[in-house]
Design an enzyme around this catalytic site. Structure first.
Site, PDB file in Angstrom:
ATOM      1  N   TRP A  61      -9.973   8.216  -7.723  1.00 41.68           N
ATOM      2  CA  TRP A  61     -11.019   8.366  -8.136  1.00 41.68           C
ATOM      3  C   TRP A  61     -10.813   7.671  -9.937  1.00 41.68           C
ATOM      4  O   TRP A  61     -12.095   6.935  -9.917  1.00 41.68           O
ATOM      5  CB  TRP A  61     -11.342   9.047  -8.087  1.00 41.68           C
ATOM      6  CG  TRP A  61     -12.062   9.751  -7.004  1.00 41.68           C
ATOM      7  CD1 TRP A  61     -11.748  10.345  -5.376  1.00 41.68           C
ATOM      8  CD2 TRP A  61     -13.425   9.528  -6.397  1.00 41.68           C
ATOM      9  NE1 TRP A  61     -12.720  10.615  -4.447  1.00 41.68           N
ATOM     10  CE2 TRP A  61     -14.132   9.964  -5.841  1.00 41.68           C
ATOM     11  CE3 TRP A  61     -14.734   9.274  -7.344  1.00 41.68           C
ATOM     12  CZ2 TRP A  61     -15.102  10.102  -4.326  1.00 41.68           C
ATOM     13  CZ3 TRP A  61     -16.041   9.120  -6.946  1.00 41.68           C
ATOM     14  CH2 TRP A  61     -16.094   9.578  -5.558  1.00 41.68           C
ATOM     15  N   TRP A 119     -16.714  11.829 -12.281  1.00 44.81           N
ATOM     16  CA  TRP A 119     -15.716  11.431 -10.333  1.00 44.81           C
ATOM     17  C   TRP A 119     -15.134  12.324 -10.205  1.00 44.81           C
ATOM     18  O   TRP A 119     -14.594  12.938  -9.322  1.00 44.81           O
ATOM     19  CB  TRP A 119     -14.533  10.487 -11.405  1.00 44.81           C
ATOM     20  CG  TRP A 119     -13.923  10.592 -12.151  1.00 44.81           C
ATOM     21  CD1 TRP A 119     -14.440  10.428 -13.865  1.00 44.81           C
ATOM     22  CD2 TRP A 119     -12.660  12.131 -12.347  1.00 44.81           C
ATOM     23  NE1 TRP A 119     -12.915  11.454 -14.599  1.00 44.81           N
ATOM     24  CE2 TRP A 119     -12.239  11.509 -13.896  1.00 44.81           C
ATOM     25  CE3 TRP A 119     -12.024  12.185 -11.563  1.00 44.81           C
ATOM     26  CZ2 TRP A 119     -11.076  11.957 -14.079  1.00 44.81           C
ATOM     27  CZ3 TRP A 119     -10.118  12.707 -11.917  1.00 44.81           C
ATOM     28  CH2 TRP A 119     -10.568  12.631 -13.253  1.00 44.81           C
ATOM     29  N   ASN A 152     -10.429   2.006   2.903  1.00 43.24           N
ATOM     30  CA  ASN A 152     -10.111   2.020   1.780  1.00 43.24           C
ATOM     31  C   ASN A 152     -11.258   1.375   1.191  1.00 43.24           C
ATOM     32  O   ASN A 152     -11.492   2.010   0.077  1.00 43.24           O
ATOM     33  CB  ASN A 152      -9.061   2.022   1.626  1.00 43.24           C
ATOM     34  CG  ASN A 152      -8.324   1.931  -0.049  1.00 43.24           C
ATOM     35  OD1 ASN A 152      -8.265   2.223  -0.373  1.00 43.24           O
ATOM     36  ND2 ASN A 152      -8.124   0.184  -0.059  1.00 43.24           N
ATOM     37  N   TRP A 160     -21.728  12.980 -18.765  1.00 37.89           N
ATOM     38  CA  TRP A 160     -22.337  12.388 -17.464  1.00 37.89           C
ATOM     39  C   TRP A 160     -23.550  13.223 -16.848  1.00 37.89           C
ATOM     40  O   TRP A 160     -23.865  13.851 -18.036  1.00 37.89           O
ATOM     41  CB  TRP A 160     -21.565  12.623 -15.846  1.00 37.89           C
ATOM     42  CG  TRP A 160     -19.457  12.132 -17.094  1.00 37.89           C
ATOM     43  CD1 TRP A 160     -18.399  13.088 -17.128  1.00 37.89           C
ATOM     44  CD2 TRP A 160     -19.119  11.770 -16.388  1.00 37.89           C
ATOM     45  NE1 TRP A 160     -17.744  12.480 -17.537  1.00 37.89           N
ATOM     46  CE2 TRP A 160     -17.888  11.356 -17.232  1.00 37.89           C
ATOM     47  CE3 TRP A 160     -19.842   9.928 -15.615  1.00 37.89           C
ATOM     48  CZ2 TRP A 160     -16.972  10.196 -16.335  1.00 37.89           C
ATOM     49  CZ3 TRP A 160     -18.963   8.990 -15.472  1.00 37.89           C
ATOM     50  CH2 TRP A 160     -18.066   9.048 -16.184  1.00 37.89           C
ATOM     51  N   GLU A 212       1.062  -0.934   0.065  1.00 38.05           N
ATOM     52  CA  GLU A 212      -0.036  -0.301  -0.046  1.00 38.05           C
ATOM     53  C   GLU A 212       0.716   1.203  -0.397  1.00 38.05           C
ATOM     54  O   GLU A 212       0.629   2.579  -0.897  1.00 38.05           O
ATOM     55  CB  GLU A 212      -0.681   0.164   1.311  1.00 38.05           C
ATOM     56  CG  GLU A 212      -2.238  -1.012   1.022  1.00 38.05           C
ATOM     57  CD  GLU A 212      -2.626  -0.969  -0.222  1.00 38.05           C
ATOM     58  OE1 GLU A 212      -3.245  -0.102  -0.806  1.00 38.05           O
ATOM     59  OE2 GLU A 212      -2.657  -2.128  -1.130  1.00 38.05           O
ATOM     60  N   TRP A 268       1.479   1.902  -2.829  1.00 40.23           N
ATOM     61  CA  TRP A 268       0.676   2.669  -4.668  1.00 40.23           C
ATOM     62  C   TRP A 268       0.564   4.027  -3.638  1.00 40.23           C
ATOM     63  O   TRP A 268       0.560   4.644  -5.144  1.00 40.23           O
ATOM     64  CB  TRP A 268      -1.129   2.089  -3.778  1.00 40.23           C
ATOM     65  CG  TRP A 268      -1.183   0.643  -4.607  1.00 40.23           C
ATOM     66  CD1 TRP A 268      -0.820  -0.830  -3.999  1.00 40.23           C
ATOM     67  CD2 TRP A 268      -1.567   0.628  -5.692  1.00 40.23           C
ATOM     68  NE1 TRP A 268      -2.305  -1.628  -4.942  1.00 40.23           N
ATOM     69  CE2 TRP A 268      -1.671  -0.634  -5.979  1.00 40.23           C
ATOM     70  CE3 TRP A 268      -2.188   1.334  -7.250  1.00 40.23           C
ATOM     71  CZ2 TRP A 268      -3.026  -1.206  -7.535  1.00 40.23           C
ATOM     72  CZ3 TRP A 268      -2.316   1.371  -8.402  1.00 40.23           C
ATOM     73  CH2 TRP A 268      -3.053  -0.223  -8.055  1.00 40.23           C
TER      74      TRP A 268
HETATM   75  P1  FAD Z   1      -3.011   1.404   4.930  1.00 43.25           P
HETATM   76  O1  FAD Z   1      -3.918   0.850   4.810  1.00 43.25           O
HETATM   77  O2  FAD Z   1      -2.239   1.157   6.393  1.00 43.25           O
HETATM   78  O3  FAD Z   1      -2.062   1.633   4.228  1.00 43.25           O
HETATM   79  C1  FAD Z   1      -0.719   3.053   4.956  1.00 43.25           C
HETATM   80  C2  FAD Z   1      -0.670   3.574   3.975  1.00 43.25           C
HETATM   81  O4  FAD Z   1      -0.555   3.423   2.600  1.00 43.25           O
HETATM   82  C3  FAD Z   1      -1.979   4.583   4.494  1.00 43.25           C
HETATM   83  O5  FAD Z   1      -1.626   5.112   4.781  1.00 43.25           O
HETATM   84  C4  FAD Z   1      -1.330   5.562   2.693  1.00 43.25           C
HETATM   85  O6  FAD Z   1      -0.782   6.886   3.136  1.00 43.25           O
HETATM   86  C5  FAD Z   1      -0.723   4.712   1.864  1.00 43.25           C
HETATM   87  N1  FAD Z   1      -2.110   3.960   1.324  1.00 43.25           N
HETATM   88  C6  FAD Z   1      -2.367   2.944   1.418  1.00 43.25           C
HETATM   89  N2  FAD Z   1      -3.483   2.594   0.743  1.00 43.25           N
HETATM   90  C7  FAD Z   1      -3.488   3.163  -0.878  1.00 43.25           C
HETATM   91  C8  FAD Z   1      -3.763   3.776  -2.393  1.00 43.25           C
HETATM   92  N3  FAD Z   1      -4.980   2.869  -2.731  1.00 43.25           N
HETATM   93  N4  FAD Z   1      -3.711   4.968  -2.568  1.00 43.25           N
HETATM   94  C9  FAD Z   1      -2.679   5.951  -2.417  1.00 43.25           C
HETATM   95  N5  FAD Z   1      -1.861   5.677  -0.848  1.00 43.25           N
HETATM   96  C10 FAD Z   1      -2.223   4.352  -0.229  1.00 43.25           C
HETATM   97  N6  FAD Z   1      -5.125   7.954   0.237  1.00 43.25           N
HETATM   98  C11 FAD Z   1      -4.631   9.185   0.705  1.00 43.25           C
HETATM   99  O7  FAD Z   1      -3.615   9.524   1.715  1.00 43.25           O
HETATM  100  N7  FAD Z   1      -5.500  10.135   0.907  1.00 43.25           N
HETATM  101  C12 FAD Z   1      -6.745  10.831   0.043  1.00 43.25           C
HETATM  102  O8  FAD Z   1      -7.253  12.000  -0.631  1.00 43.25           O
HETATM  103  C13 FAD Z   1      -6.882   9.241  -1.261  1.00 43.25           C
HETATM  104  N8  FAD Z   1      -7.945   9.409  -1.273  1.00 43.25           N
HETATM  105  C14 FAD Z   1      -8.702   8.144  -2.171  1.00 43.25           C
HETATM  106  C15 FAD Z   1      -9.917   7.737  -2.929  1.00 43.25           C
HETATM  107  C16 FAD Z   1     -10.280   7.234  -3.547  1.00 43.25           C
HETATM  108  C17 FAD Z   1     -11.220   7.135  -3.968  1.00 43.25           C
HETATM  109  C18 FAD Z   1      -9.357   5.982  -2.688  1.00 43.25           C
HETATM  110  C19 FAD Z   1      -9.926   4.461  -3.484  1.00 43.25           C
HETATM  111  C20 FAD Z   1      -8.458   5.648  -2.334  1.00 43.25           C
HETATM  112  C21 FAD Z   1      -7.589   6.940  -1.755  1.00 43.25           C
HETATM  113  N9  FAD Z   1      -6.730   6.585  -0.586  1.00 43.25           N
HETATM  114  C22 FAD Z   1      -6.444   8.427  -0.065  1.00 43.25           C
HETATM  115  C23 FAD Z   1      -6.202   5.450  -0.849  1.00 43.25           C
HETATM  116  C24 FAD Z   1      -6.827   4.973   0.788  1.00 43.25           C
HETATM  117  O9  FAD Z   1      -7.783   4.946   0.968  1.00 43.25           O
HETATM  118  C25 FAD Z   1      -5.816   5.757   2.166  1.00 43.25           C
HETATM  119  O10 FAD Z   1      -4.329   5.750   1.929  1.00 43.25           O
HETATM  120  C26 FAD Z   1      -5.785   4.997   3.554  1.00 43.25           C
HETATM  121  O11 FAD Z   1      -7.486   4.323   3.222  1.00 43.25           O
HETATM  122  C27 FAD Z   1      -5.771   5.625   4.544  1.00 43.25           C
HETATM  123  O12 FAD Z   1      -6.195   4.653   5.531  1.00 43.25           O
HETATM  124  P2  FAD Z   1      -4.658   3.698   6.456  1.00 43.25           P
HETATM  125  O13 FAD Z   1      -3.729   4.866   6.707  1.00 43.25           O
HETATM  126  O14 FAD Z   1      -5.008   2.919   7.814  1.00 43.25           O
HETATM  127  O15 FAD Z   1      -4.103   3.173   5.344  1.00 43.25           O
END
Ligand code: FAD
Length: 473
Positions: free
Chosen positions: A384, A361, A343, A308, A276, A279
């Protein structure tokens, strides 16, 4: 000599490249500044909550730096242009010899930094660093020297580079003379007031504590728990990473300290979590390779021809968590109340807006940004575009989540739904994903809307809209 550190989204004293470099010369006078730009933030649609988290973090940073003998001056002006003017003038007044900052990768931020470098050329040396990523943009490329457009090969190449790189964390600066008296709190931002909420206490200490606990006690269960929003199975570190109260190197090193063989164990929870973090890197690297993403252009051109639906009532129902689909509504209420959303739920609620309501979107991207404590242009745009099937590596447009079965799969007993939709408290587990059906059988009226669209029909409409766009609009 005078060294000035310009803090931006790197609000921490440990493992901060620019700060560390500025303190490298023991005889230099080190100053630090932060510049709030509320008009610019409005243009970027930043959530008031995120501004509040920045403010609270700054306060802590100011105290921590004062302990080290480094004054942090917080200035407020309108936008990036004004910030450049002010900073050039400040360097002159304070006789700054060298300016240190960590790079930001968004388009407007990069333009601002170029402008500043031009203004200071020949007078103040500018030293910038790649700090907010494990590996700098442009350093993980295909054999042909291009940015990857698909995630998995990017990740494989990324991990190879990771093993060759020095990712050690840098220590906090050593005290430079006497500690300074505690400074006055910075002027309040000219931005709507908001609370950050008890779940996210400000500051790098809080972030590091959470990181340590997560890597020690939870990460091994990550793959089993990460998709279940009723559990706290993810790290909840995103708000700290987004403003730089925590660095990805700190995450990686902590993870490796607890799980030394993480890179060799792709089936492990630790690797799943690292994935993650990668990502996060992928979307940033992409944004630098394709700056049009910063202007909210779709990665796949033809998707811009999708017609849209313009429907404010539906958009608002989605925003308020009143769509009649419990998992979507619970998700949106979690976002509205806390500024954070799980997420899996970001994927479900984004998919619902685009594929069930056929709403652009970008309206969803904007709304998320306006609410998120962890708002981050690259991750939000990437998420998105993934959900909308307009992005690199996106779900193909014909793969459409069914919001009811997603709810059944990921919140089987409705524990999460009931937490956020108290009006469904009485609905039994078996019926929690279609409460209206239950209410009808019971001859009850729920304080909860009927589904605003029929999923089956909505799916067909969306497929038709994407197919029309693909074949020329
Ligand atoms: P964990 O699962 O603990 O992951 C650790 C870290 O990895 C996160 O804190 C984050 O920095 C990064 N990460 C995790 N998943 C992703 C991902 N899919 N893409 C990019 N980085 C990721 N994340 C944001 O930080 N800011 C946003 O504005 C954001 N908007 C999102 C919008 C959509 C529509 C989607 C589908 C995802 C988005 N995410 C965003 C990614 C992800 O949902 C969040 O980072 C995550 O839910 C944060 O929770 P966590 O810290 O417990 O994640």
């Amino acid at each position: 000599t005078t060294h000035l550190v310009w803090l931006r989204n790197d609000l921490r004293i440990t493992d901060n490249q620019a700060l560390h470099a500025a303190c490298g010369d023991p005889s230099a006078r080190v100053l630090a500044v932060f510049i709030a730009t509320p008009q610019q933030w409005r243009r970027h649609g930043m959530a008031p909550r995120q501004a509040a988290l920045i403010y609270a973090s700054l306060r802590q940073l100011q105290l921590a730096l004062a302990q080290k003998g480094i004054p942090l001056h917080c200035h407020q002006c309108d936008d990036f242009t004004a910030a450049v003017d002010w900073l050039a003038d400040y360097c002159e007044r304070r006789q700054v010899d060298a300016l240190f900052y960590n790079r930001q990768y968004e388009l407007n931020e990069r333009r601002r930094d170029q402008l500043l470098a031009q203004r200071l050329a020949g007078r103040v040396a500018c030293r910038s660093f790649d700090d907010g990523l494990l590996l700098p943009p442009g350093s993980v490329l295909t054999g042909g020297g291009e940015m990857y457009k698909v995630y998995t090969p990017f990740r494989n190449a990324f991990i190879r580079r990771l093993t060759e790189s020095d990712l050690r964390c840098l220590p906090a600066p050593k005290p430079r003379g006497e500690a300074l008296p505690p400074p006055e709190a910075p002027e309040a931002f000219d931005y709507p007031a908001a609370e950050t909420g008890a779940d996210f206490p400000a500051g790098e200490e809080a972030a590091l504590q959470r990181l340590r606990a997560f890597c020690r006690e939870q990460v091994q269960d990550y793959l089993r728990q990460r998709d279940l929003p009723a559990l706290a199975g993810t790290s909840s570190l995103s708000p700290y990473l987004a403003i730089g109260a925590l660095s990805p190197r700190q995450c990686f090193n902590r993870l490796r300290a607890e799980h030394p063989s993480v890179l060799a164990a792709p089936e492990s929870g630790a690797f799943g979590w690292l994935n993650e973090l990668i990502w996060r890197e992928f979307y940033r690297h992409l944004m630098v390779a394709y700056p049009a993403l910063c202007r909210h252009r779709p990665f796949i051109d033809w998707t811009d021809k999708v017609r849209w639906r313009q429907d404010d009532a539906m958009l608002q129902a989605w925003q308020r968590g009143q769509t009649g689909y419990p998992i979507v509504d619970a998700a949106m209420r979690q976002l509205n109340e806390t500024g954070w959303m799980h997420n899996r739920l970001r994927m479900i609620s984004a998919s619902f807006l685009v594929k069930d309501l056929l709403i652009d979107w970008r309206a969803g991207e904007r709304y998320f940004m306006s609410q998120l404590l962890d708002g981050d242009l690259a991750a939000n745009n990437g998420g998105w575009q993934w959900a909308a099937s307009t992005g690199t590596d996106a779900a193909p447009y014909f793969r459409i989540f069914n919001p009811t079965t997603q709810g059944e799969r990921f919140d089987p007993q409705g524990t999460f739904i009931r937490k956020w939709l108290p009006e469904l408290a009485a609905v039994p587990d078996n019926d929690i994903h279609h409460p209206q059906r239950w209410a009808e059988k019971q001859r009850l009226t729920l304080e909860y809307p009927l589904p605003i669209v029929d999923h089956k029909q909505a799916r067909l409409d969306t497929l038709a809209a994407f197919e029309a766009a693909k074949s020329g609009g």
